[in-house]
Every structure is written in structure tokens, then in C-alpha cells.
Design a protein around this motif. Structure first.
Motif, mmCIF file in Angstrom:
data_model
loop_
_atom_site.group_PDB
_atom_site.id
_atom_site.type_symbol
_atom_site.label_atom_id
_atom_site.label_comp_id
_atom_site.label_asym_id
_atom_site.label_seq_id
_atom_site.Cartn_x
_atom_site.Cartn_y
_atom_site.Cartn_z
ATOM 1 N N ALA A 15 63.739 32.904 5.484
ATOM 2 C CA ALA A 15 64.894 32.739 5.238
ATOM 3 C C ALA A 15 64.997 31.686 3.943
ATOM 4 C CB ALA A 15 65.702 31.848 6.451
ATOM 5 N N MET A 16 63.943 30.580 3.775
ATOM 6 C CA MET A 16 63.975 29.650 2.794
ATOM 7 C C MET A 16 63.105 30.204 1.644
ATOM 8 S SD MET A 16 64.113 25.768 4.250
ATOM 9 C CE MET A 16 64.080 25.407 2.629
ATOM 10 N N ALA A 17 62.068 30.647 1.819
ATOM 11 C CA ALA A 17 60.599 30.585 0.717
ATOM 12 C C ALA A 17 60.773 31.910 -0.226
ATOM 13 C CB ALA A 17 59.456 30.509 1.206
ATOM 14 N N ASP A 18 60.465 31.802 -1.442
ATOM 15 C CA ASP A 18 60.377 32.676 -2.398
ATOM 16 C C ASP A 18 58.865 33.182 -2.212
ATOM 17 O OD1 ASP A 18 62.948 32.211 -3.879
ATOM 18 O OD2 ASP A 18 61.952 30.511 -4.563
ATOM 19 N N GLU A 19 57.933 32.419 -2.023
ATOM 20 C CA GLU A 19 56.479 32.750 -1.617
ATOM 21 C C GLU A 19 55.993 32.033 -0.628
ATOM 22 O OE1 GLU A 19 55.504 32.445 -5.465
ATOM 23 O OE2 GLU A 19 55.945 30.204 -5.766
ATOM 24 N N ILE A 20 55.169 32.538 0.229
ATOM 25 C CA ILE A 20 54.757 31.964 1.587
ATOM 26 C C ILE A 20 53.058 32.088 1.455
ATOM 27 C CG2 ILE A 20 54.697 32.386 3.985
ATOM 28 C CD1 ILE A 20 57.389 33.590 3.606
ATOM 29 N N GLY A 21 52.454 30.748 1.894
ATOM 30 C CA GLY A 21 50.901 30.954 1.961
ATOM 31 C C GLY A 21 50.660 30.882 3.660
#
Length: 367
Positions: A205-211
Motif C-alpha cells: 500500500a505504501m511503498a514505491d520499492e520494497i527490499g
């Protein structure tokens, strides 16, 4: 080649507690105005990495830079209070004896009173709490307290905002709604942010990119779409979303046969150290099938037995047994309400073929 200066860069980060390595050779880059997320199970190192970025932990190796300036390296770190970083904690960390507006103003000490008051009013309007300014934290709901914490973090106009499991104390419905609200607030300010969470829905829901992190390393740094449809390894495939692995036979570099039929892959299937083209036989792979890859179709000749069903409102998640006994998942519109034990028609509809080299079975235990 990237020429722009990132708001946050980390290269080769290592952090240890004694002999135990918690963060192991991690690198990442977050551009101005982007929202990034560190996602992973408990103990994977994500919160420790966030604390390194904040300036709370020393580095054993590597370097952290904020807008091109080094803020951490082995043997030296810029103090946390000098980094222009806003923090939003899991427990909100509001001062119970201060009103909402005084909490928000806490990071603005030293500024003229008029400017401080104007900034507090601006932040409270931004988070939708202008009418709650004179209340104390205990008079607010959990969601309101979290928005006060965000307003306090944003008030000094930080270069970076760090959010450590910010919604974990909230119920599921509020968590999902507030994560979207917080994203809108951060985007409206153009704020660069890093979120830490174990909840995929928050991350998506929040992130543009995820690690995605495991065992102190970032397994894959990507968009939510690619993490789900193009996982880089088994851990990511298993951790993100839902799905099962079924055995498949590689027919050629672009086709894999599973029990339900033949899958056509846009990318070459890698089933051997030398690549599929060098394999010279029908080598075996494990194929990831997501619930949306298995379509309910009354006209299909392939029948599967309903073993379990989980009602999700608009959809039902069915656990199905194939003729071989293997289990798969299928997400079906909820007006198709089938009973446990019933046999239903299914077919494959796979856009992204995800395969991994089949892991050998462990040797039998000696008696």
C-alpha cells in the motif's frame, strides 16, 4: 549509469552484535521523494538496518550517505540528531504530558514562536487533526496518535523520514486505511521515507520499492508487482503472496509441462548449471503457481476436489486437490460457492512462469 544523487545510499553495510552478524553486506538506494520499504520476518535484520540509517548503531563495514554526504562508516557516525531525519516509532513515543500541538512543536525548539505556531498549524491540517490541537495523546484514538507522530516527524522538514513498524498496534482495517493516508501525506510533502514492516499489505500500500530481507541480506529490491510475479529466489517466492510449488518437466527453454498442462514462458527456463539448452534431457523444475493462476472453469475437463475454503468477501480462496493428490490454491469469485469435497473444473491461466531448479530430496536417514 545513474547520475543523480540519491537522498539515501547504503553500500556494503555490515552490523554485528559481538560475533553475531545481523546485517550482512546490504546495499540500497532511495531517490528523492520515493517511499521505500524493508520487508521481512522477525529477526531478518530490517529494524537494525533502519537503526543504522538513523544513526543509532555503529557499522562494522560499509558506508551510509544522505544526499551524497557520508553519515556513517566504521569507527565514525554523525549523531542521530544532526542527520535531519524524522522518526515515527511503533509505539508513537508521544509525550503524554504535552498537548497535540506541543508534541508537534517539540522538534521546532529554537525557532521564533510565530514561525513555530504556523508550522504546527500547517502540519496538523496536513494530517487532518487541526481540531484536536489542545487535546492530550490519551484522548486520541490509535490512528490519531499515529498521525500526530507523523506530523511531529515532518514538522522540522527532515531530509528523510524513517517509520519503524508504525501500524503494528492498530487493527487490520485501520492499518490498511492509515497506510494509504500516510502515503498520501508523505507524497504531498515530497518526503523521502523508509518503512520497516513484516506486513506485506502495508508494504504494497505504501511503498514505491520494497527490499525483501532474510538472514541479514536484501534478497530482492523491486516493485511489489515484480516481487509477486518475478521473484528472484525461493525465499521471495514463498514469502510474498500465496502460492504452491508443483513439479514440472522442461520440454524446451520456453516450455514447461506440469500436471495441468504446458506453460509457455516468456523468459528462458533455467533448470541446470549450464542452462536448459545444455541440459540434454527433460530436467525437472519446481513451478510456482499463484491462486490467480488457477481459474475455476465449469467447462474444463480437469477436475479438482475442494479440500478447504476461506471466504474473503468478494472472493473465496479454495485449496484444491489435483488428480495426483497435489494441492493448489485458486482464488474464485464468491458467487461460486462450492462445498468441501465437491469436484470443480479448473484450468491454467499463467502470465508469468516462475521456475526454480528442483531441490534434491534429502538422503534417507540411516537406521
Amino acid at each position: 549509469m545513474v547520475n543523480s544523487i540519491a537522498q539515501l545510499e547504503a553500500d556494503g553495510i555490515v552490523q554485528r552484535y559481538g560475533k553475531h552478524t545481523v546485517v550482512n553486506d546490504v546495499g540500497l538506494r532511495v531517490e528523492q521523494g520515493r517511499i521505500a520499504c524493508l520487508l521481512g520476518p522477525s529477526g531478518c535484520g530490517k529494524t537494525t538496518l533502519l537503526r543504522c540509517i538513523a544513526g543509532f548503531e555503529d557499522l562494522a563495514a560499509g558506508e551510509i550517505r544522505l544526499h551524497g554526504a557520508v553519515v556513517s562508516r566504521p569507527g565514525w557516525r554523525l549523531p542521530a540528531e544532526a542527520r535531519r531525519i524524522g522518526m515515527v516509532f511503533q509505539d508513537y513515543a508521544l509525550f503524554p504530558h504535552l498537548t497535540v500541538d506541543d508534541n508537534v512543536a517539540f522538534g521546532l525548539r529554537g525557532q521564533p514562536a510565530a514561525a513555530r505556531g504556523q508550522r504546527v498549524e500547517e502540519m496538523l491540517r496536513l494530517v487532518g487533526l487541526a481540531s484536536q490541537a489542545r487535546k492530550f495523546p490519551h484522548e486520541l484514538s490509535g490512528g490519531q496518535q499515529q498521525r500526530v507522530a507523523l506530523a511531529r516527524a515532518l514538522a522540522p522538514n527532515p531530509a528523510l523520514v524513517l517509520l519503524d513498524e508504525p501500524f503494528s498496534n492498530l487493527d487490520v482495517d485501520l492499518r490498511e486505511r492509515l497506510s494509504l493516508e500516510v502515503r498520501d501525506i508523505l507524497k504531498s510533502c515530497g518526503t523521502t521515507a523508509v518503512l520497516v514492516t513484516h506486513d506485506q499489505r502495508e508494504a504494497f500500500a505504501m511503498a514505491d520499492e520494497i527490499g525483501v530481507m532474510a538472514e541479514g541480506r536484501i534478497q530482492q529490491w523491486d516493485t511489489a508487482y515484480n516481487l509477486y510475479h518475478r521473484p528472484r529466489n525461493r525465499f521471495v517466492a514463498d514469502f510474498i503472496g500465496e502460492g504452491v510449488f508443483v513439479s514440472g518437466a522442461v520440454l524446451n527453454p520456453r516450455q514447461v509441462e506440469v500436471e495441468l498442462g504446458v506453460l509457455d514462458s516468456a523468459a528462458a527456463v533455467d533448470c541446470h548449471e549450464l542452462g536448459c539448452a545444455q541440459c540434454g534431457k527433460r530436467c525437472r523444475v519446481d513451478v510456482l503457481l499463484r491462486p490467480d493462476d488457477i481459474v475455476h472453469d465449469d467447462a474444463s475437463p480437469v477436475l479438482a476436489q475442494v479440500l478447504h475454503k476461506a471466504f474473503r468477501g468478494a472472493e473465496i480462496l479454495y485449496t484444491l486437490a489435483l488428480p495426483s493428490g497435489r494441492r493448489v490454491l485458486s482464488l474464485v469469485p464468491s458467487h461460486h460457492n462450492h462445498a468441501i469435497g465437491e469436484r470443480i473444473g479448473i484450468r491454467l491461466d499463467v502470465d508469468h512462469v516462475v521456475t526454480f531448479r528442483q531441490e534434491p530430496a534429502p538422503p534417507p536417514a540411516r537406521s
